[in-house]
Motif scaffolding. Sequence first.
Motif, short mmCIF file in Angstrom:
data_model
loop_
_atom_site.label_atom_id
_atom_site.label_comp_id
_atom_site.label_asym_id
_atom_site.label_seq_id
_atom_site.Cartn_x
_atom_site.Cartn_y
_atom_site.Cartn_z
N ILE A 292 5.55 -7.22 -14.06
CA ILE A 292 6.89 -7.72 -14.06
C ILE A 292 7.68 -6.26 -13.87
O ILE A 292 8.52 -6.46 -13.15
CB ILE A 292 7.12 -8.06 -15.57
CG1 ILE A 292 6.59 -9.40 -15.79
CG2 ILE A 292 8.62 -8.07 -15.82
CD1 ILE A 292 6.92 -9.69 -17.26
N ASP A 293 7.26 -5.22 -14.06
CA ASP A 293 8.08 -3.90 -13.94
C ASP A 293 7.95 -3.55 -12.72
O ASP A 293 9.11 -2.75 -12.24
CB ASP A 293 7.47 -2.82 -14.99
CG ASP A 293 8.14 -1.58 -15.04
OD1 ASP A 293 9.52 -1.71 -15.35
OD2 ASP A 293 7.73 -0.48 -14.77
N LEU A 294 7.03 -3.82 -11.88
CA LEU A 294 6.93 -3.24 -10.32
C LEU A 294 8.06 -4.13 -9.51
O LEU A 294 8.21 -5.26 -9.52
CB LEU A 294 5.86 -3.70 -9.74
CG LEU A 294 4.39 -3.00 -10.13
CD1 LEU A 294 3.26 -3.65 -9.65
CD2 LEU A 294 4.65 -1.41 -9.71
N ALA A 300 5.10 0.40 -1.65
CA ALA A 300 4.31 0.91 -2.46
C ALA A 300 4.08 -0.01 -3.62
O ALA A 300 2.93 -0.14 -4.29
CB ALA A 300 4.88 2.18 -2.95
N ALA A 301 5.21 -0.35 -4.31
CA ALA A 301 4.92 -1.51 -5.72
C ALA A 301 4.05 -2.80 -5.12
O ALA A 301 3.31 -3.19 -5.84
CB ALA A 301 6.24 -2.02 -5.93
N ASN A 302 4.40 -3.04 -3.71
CA ASN A 302 3.63 -4.39 -3.08
C ASN A 302 2.05 -3.85 -3.38
O ASN A 302 0.99 -4.64 -3.80
CB ASN A 302 4.32 -4.65 -2.00
CG ASN A 302 5.41 -5.71 -1.96
OD1 ASN A 302 5.52 -6.30 -2.98
ND2 ASN A 302 6.14 -5.77 -0.75
N TYR A 308 -3.36 -4.81 -8.95
CA TYR A 308 -3.26 -5.67 -10.29
C TYR A 308 -3.75 -6.89 -10.25
O TYR A 308 -4.63 -7.49 -11.15
CB TYR A 308 -1.92 -5.55 -10.72
CG TYR A 308 -1.39 -4.32 -11.59
CD1 TYR A 308 -2.03 -4.22 -12.91
CD2 TYR A 308 -0.78 -2.96 -11.18
CE1 TYR A 308 -1.84 -3.07 -13.68
CE2 TYR A 308 -0.74 -2.03 -11.91
CZ TYR A 308 -1.20 -1.96 -13.07
OH TYR A 308 -0.96 -0.75 -13.87
N LEU A 309 -3.40 -7.88 -9.00
CA LEU A 309 -3.67 -9.20 -9.13
C LEU A 309 -5.10 -9.57 -8.90
O LEU A 309 -5.71 -10.13 -9.10
CB LEU A 309 -2.66 -9.88 -8.02
CG LEU A 309 -1.15 -10.09 -8.31
CD1 LEU A 309 -0.60 -10.58 -7.15
CD2 LEU A 309 -1.12 -11.10 -9.39
N ARG A 310 -5.69 -8.40 -8.04
CA ARG A 310 -7.13 -8.58 -7.82
C ARG A 310 -7.85 -8.32 -8.92
O ARG A 310 -8.94 -8.64 -8.98
CB ARG A 310 -7.48 -7.46 -6.72
CG ARG A 310 -6.87 -7.85 -5.07
CD ARG A 310 -7.31 -6.99 -3.96
NE ARG A 310 -7.03 -7.33 -2.63
CZ ARG A 310 -5.77 -6.66 -2.24
NH1 ARG A 310 -5.28 -5.76 -2.66
NH2 ARG A 310 -5.43 -7.21 -0.96
N VAL A 311 -7.23 -7.53 -9.86
CA VAL A 311 -7.92 -7.27 -11.20
C VAL A 311 -7.72 -8.26 -11.92
O VAL A 311 -8.67 -8.66 -12.68
CB VAL A 311 -7.50 -5.75 -11.96
CG1 VAL A 311 -8.09 -5.56 -13.30
CG2 VAL A 311 -7.94 -4.63 -10.65
N ARG A 441 10.96 -1.17 -11.87
CA ARG A 441 12.34 -1.62 -12.32
C ARG A 441 13.07 -0.71 -13.39
O ARG A 441 14.32 -0.47 -13.16
CB ARG A 441 12.31 -3.22 -12.40
CG ARG A 441 11.76 -4.03 -11.63
CD ARG A 441 11.52 -5.64 -12.06
NE ARG A 441 10.93 -6.57 -11.30
CZ ARG A 441 11.21 -7.10 -10.27
NH1 ARG A 441 12.57 -6.86 -10.04
NH2 ARG A 441 10.49 -7.73 -9.48
N GLY A 442 12.65 -0.52 -14.50
CA GLY A 442 13.25 0.12 -15.30
C GLY A 442 13.97 1.56 -14.83
O GLY A 442 14.96 1.56 -14.96
N LYS A 443 13.05 2.37 -14.26
CA LYS A 443 13.52 3.53 -13.57
C LYS A 443 14.60 3.48 -12.76
O LYS A 443 15.48 4.13 -12.87
CB LYS A 443 12.26 4.11 -12.91
CG LYS A 443 11.27 4.86 -14.06
CD LYS A 443 10.12 5.37 -13.25
CE LYS A 443 8.78 5.77 -14.09
NZ LYS A 443 7.73 6.28 -13.25
N GLU A 444 14.57 2.38 -11.65
CA GLU A 444 15.54 2.21 -11.04
C GLU A 444 16.86 1.80 -11.68
O GLU A 444 18.06 2.17 -11.06
CB GLU A 444 15.37 0.98 -9.90
CG GLU A 444 14.12 1.36 -8.86
CD GLU A 444 13.67 0.20 -7.95
OE1 GLU A 444 14.20 -1.01 -8.29
OE2 GLU A 444 12.68 0.47 -7.29
#
Length: 447
Positions: A292-294, A300-302, A308-311, A441-444
């Motif tokens: 959610i945070d990406l 880079a986030a993609n 993450y999805l592969r894991v 997202r939070g940092k942005e």
Amino acid sequence: MAFEVSYNLENEQQFWDELDDIVSTRCQEHEIIDNSLRAYLNVTTSYKTEYLQTDYNVAKCVYRLLHGHLFKEHQEYVRRQIVYCLLQEDDNPTLHMVAAFLLYDGRNDENDTIFEMMQAEGVFPRLVDLIRTPSVQEDTRLHQMLLELMYESSRIQRLSWEDLMSVDDDFILFLLEIIEGVSDDADDPYHYPVIRVLLVLNEQYLVASTSQYTNGHSGITNRVIKAIATHGTTYKTFGCNLILLLNRETETSLQLLILKALYLLFGSTTTAEYFYTNDLYVLVDVILRNLIDLPSDSPAANALRHTYLRVLHPILANSQISKPPHYKREEILRLLHLLITSGTHFAPVDETTCRLVKRCTDVQWLQPSASDSNTLPIVNGRTVSILSPTTKGPGHSIGNGQKELARRTLGMSVNEGGESSTSVLEVATHTEKPGVQTPSRGKEMTQ
């Protein structure tokens, strides 16, 4: 200045003054350079217990040399002599100063010159031998320094077949024993370097599994996964700490190392239930939160989102979460729906994300049920389903591709091709430079 010179320094200021004189030596002859390096090691090891009791002072001492005229004018020669010293010396104080120089020089050099030189000179097997040497283990600061040096020098380049062959099962179990025996606190400074060595070794095995070595060697056993498969019930703390580190880590490269280990652990039938169920729930929460945070508009986030999805897929398919009561089923479905509907008119969701989301939602226990109309998102008055229309029966088990992955991680033969080998290659090739922070997202929003 010869190595045999004896020093009679009365205070700490005299120590630093003497050190400055040594590192400021101006010369061209190799013999004088050698004598200066011997003098540097002599004075630092002779007064190590008096003035170099902290890691800060050791680092300060190393940076004196790195910034001195002696090193700046003869970088390649000085580096090579220090590398040879690591290969030949057995005295703990000398090894400590030499390892500290190699570590801080490597971290300070964007070109990774010293780490490449170490690789060319065959330092890795020497590090393995030193780390498992009883007299070195008794010196905790030296032992930790060597572990950090192994990690830093191994994460920026591929190890050779000979390097990997120097690691046996006992070495991996020895590292797991350290994690298990030091304390249960992941903040223990001894834990972090050991865990990172195991993570970087796992990545080296993962990369090695995707291709044959040019000299004809192949079929290297992933000894990290093998150790967990055969002794997982004894070494649970490693798994607990992986989750804690993933929850805290902000450096993308280390997040990827953790994710690659998780991918292999959950992808093998022998290790898919290695984690305690409560810890597994925490891991799912961490993955959901990080997804959610990406941000959605960052390359880079993609790339990190894809990993993450592969894991997430083998976690959903193979771990205890695949059994009732199916932890956070509705929340997982909502997140997966969000991931493929969060694009904009100018930047639609990429095809890889859609493919990986579909792979997750194809997991049998996430298939539509009669109650989903009350839990899935509602759009224009109707339930939105992102699930595959093809469902699997209750007897569905881990497929041949995943069984092949299990054989791969234990070092057995692998047939090229297929979904499993493709996924392994996708995970193995995803890397990031050390020090790069994970997009958020939070940092942005706070900038």
